[in-house]
Scaffold this motif. Sequence first.
Motif: not given
Lengths: 935, 121
Positions: B87-92, B94-95
């Motif tokens: 999840v965090i990887l996908s947020i990163r 996206r950023a």
Amino acid sequence: MELSEFMSLFWITAIMLLGVTVPLVTERFGRTANTVFTMLPPAIALAYIASLIPTVLAGNVITESLEWIPAVGLTLSMRLDGLALMFAILILGIGLLIILYARYYLSEREAAGRFFAYLLLFMTAMLSIVLSNNVLQLWMAWEVTSISSFLLISFWSSKSESRKGARMALTVTGAGGLALLAGLLIIADIAGSYELGAILASGDAIRDHALYPIALILVLLGAFTKSAQFPFHFWLPHAMAAPTPVSAYLHSATMVKAGIFLLARFYPILSGTELWFLIVTMTGLITLLLGAYVALFKHDLKGLLAYSTVSHLGLIVLLLGLDTELATVAALFHIMNHAVFKASLFMAAGIIDHESGTRDMRKLNGLWRYMPYTATLAMVAAASMAGVPLFNGFLSKEMFFAESLHQETLGFLSWMIPVLATLAGVFAVAYSLRFIHDVFFNGEPVNLPKIPHEPPRYMKIPVEVLVALCLLVGIFPAFMIGSLLEAAATSVLMKELPYYSLAIWHGFNIPLLMSVIAIVGGVLVYTYRRHLYSFQAQFKETDAKLVFEGVMQKIVAFSAKFDEGLNNGSLQRYVALLLLFTIVITAIPLINLDVAAAHLPDQPVTFVEIVAGVILCLSAIATVIYHRKRMIALITLSVVGLIVSVAFARFSAPDLALTQLAVEVVTVILLMLALYFLPQKTIAESSPSRVVRDLGIAAAVGGVVATINYAFITQPLDSISEFFLANSKTGGGGTNAVNVILVDFRGLDTLGEILVLGIAAFGIFKLLTGVKLAMPTANYKGIPWSEDRHPPILTVISQSLLPLALLVSFYIFLRGHNMPGGGFIAGLITSVALIQQYIAHGVDWIKPRLKVNYQSLIAWGVLIATFTGIGSWFFGRPFMTTWFDYFDIPFIGEIELASALVFDLGVYLTVVGATLLILASLGKLTSVHRPVAEE
Amino acid sequence: METLYVVCVGVMTFCGVFLCLRGRTFSVVVGLTMLSYAVNLFLFSSGRLNLNGAAILGMSESYADPLPQALVLTAIVIGFAMIAFVVILSIRARADLGNDLVDGRDPPDTDKLVKPIRSKL
């Protein structure tokens, strides 16, 4: 002193291998000292081999073996028989002369130490090939010769032709090496052993085996690539870009003979069949003729010698293919003779190149006046190459002619072999004549870069020694090498040798006539060569280098395209391919699985279970259907998770149910937080065909998984868990077997798991550090987020619930050893309780009140768990042995204290730290407390 | 009951795999979560389905197999950590990449984007 008492065959390779470092170390002492020291290891090895000569000549085979990895049947094994002896003497003897020669050949500016180190490495590998008694060991050494040959050819790495030549040689011989490995594995499989002794003894079994043709072709591919046989001969002329000592040593005397050695070594098990005769004879014959013909047209001295080498290698291969006993004797004889005269010719060519600055025979003329001594040496060696009487080349060539007459295998076409052999002889005489006449006579030199002169005194010594051998063997053959040849031939044929005589004069017979025809014909061809040249000039010359590079580039382009198709950077494609592959490899065993295998009947199913199952399936499918409406998908997903935890509870796994429930809560909070940062909606972008493909893959995987699951859960249970149940109380001090397994029996696994958890949390923290995201102020419909961030009801309730929740988690933690619970579950409950505070109050409120550093919490947790494990060392127990005892405490009663509880505390702290670090870091992104990179 | 159980596992696997094959990170995360449920149930069932047999000594007549339970317990926790990581990887992602595509770029531009990057390497 008997040298052999102190040494074994292993010492030879050991000394040589250590010797590889000698030239590098002694380089600083000057060139001469460097040369002397470099010659020491091969000299010692040669002395030792020489001390074994009487033993081997008496007909003994010396074998030695060392257990290496006995468990998988790997041994290091050495063997010295006649064939190995002959090759070992050639390798070491000529090797020593080459080192001396190279001392004068290389200029002062060149890295002689590196050169000598490569040379010794090659020598070690070559010796290991011939002395090996194990086929895998042989193959290993075989590959090292390819690599050291690559290093030596590319020694002048600044030249493009050196690099290309080296690459070509490595590609061809390396590819052949792989084929050889496959062939050797087949042979070893048939013989049931990797030991040469056992393999050589099972010749009939190998020849009768169905895989014999494949094994033969693979081994021949290895041998033919190494020995530059048609159509793999093209690499050898390009390998002449190497310094001349290398050409003399590797590419005429030794390495290219490795293929022939291989043929001779496996002669007892592979020869004697129609297939062997056809392939080996035809390859040898074509190579013999082609090499001899092309050699005549080469203007480069080394090019001429290279094609001549190809031709002579073809001759030896042809002899081995003829498959009569005397032909084999002749082949072995010619191996020695060729090594001696060709090495000396290469050295002479190197001297001419060195002292006149060119190798082009159109410029080199009339050198007789400048270097008569070298010219004399070269003439003797060339005469031997041409097969003139009194020189060693004549003897083996005459044996070759004689044997070519005794062929009937080609039926009525058998007459072609002697005729073509004589024709090759004609060309051999012609190119030998050209080598001598063009270079030393034929007018005056044309525009030489240097004024030619005789080389330094010691540079001539190696040539002199070899030329003397040409003469001595040529005049007194039986005395010089009779017994060595006999020993070698005996070890190849593995039976009594037929009668043959090594003598110059056998009376007037057909072979002599063939020799006369060859010499006269050769002189005529050379005299009228102008006509032949003008005929040859009509052909367009193809450069093997360009063809080879073109093929290589095509292969590389194809590979790149293939790679592009598979590895195009699309994760979606990788996942799909991976899954397809998984389906294939799991479905095949399922097809072969016996349906009628004993199955237990299904347990009865209740109505509630059916309802739960239906809700689960519907929710899962709803998640798929609504996956683009992310909030709805998240809700249906959580329904699935809840039913899973209910299922755990139903099927007697209360610990799992509790864990799943807690994790479910945390996961949903996490995903909701994530949704804030990710787009609210997914656009429908998959094409219908893509959807169908994915549905197909997913259905297949789901079907396969369900089938496998059904296949094993209806089998009677045969578990190792009886042990855990029986020892849970007595050995681990707890009645909850699941928890005892986690903290005691499999404590090390748990330690690993919490470590992974901690690492994941740190990784997440790091990923979130410095992330820059646009914060949405409204949802996807444009409705702004509520201003009321922290509803009072939630704030109040959660605050009053906190002590209760912590108390529950403390209780769950303590009872874990005996009842459902434990560190994992307690940790998750604590985390949920604290996260609730974050949600209700916000980071700004929590920050000053909860001064816990989650990173240190993780670290402490892991440390506590580890040191509890180490603690048992202090009591003389293995890592992670649990200690426990019962104490009677007033007012509370008897309680149990176990070291496992401390371990569980470590688990608890890690879980709390990791969960909160993950969620809090994510939550803090919207606040001023977001993780920032600290310098 | 076994049949019902494996049907549920199969359906969850099906849904999980299908979602994992989607092009947007959130769908993949949901798919992975679903898949981890299925895997946990699958592993758990290697101890067979027992009713009223919690592996607490003295609480019942026959016990369920505690070993798969212990394994699955840690698997659930680790599975959470891994999902969190993704999840965090996908947020990163996206950023950093400006979109939430699994491949990090729009599908139609594949050819235009890949080749120049490759040639630079």
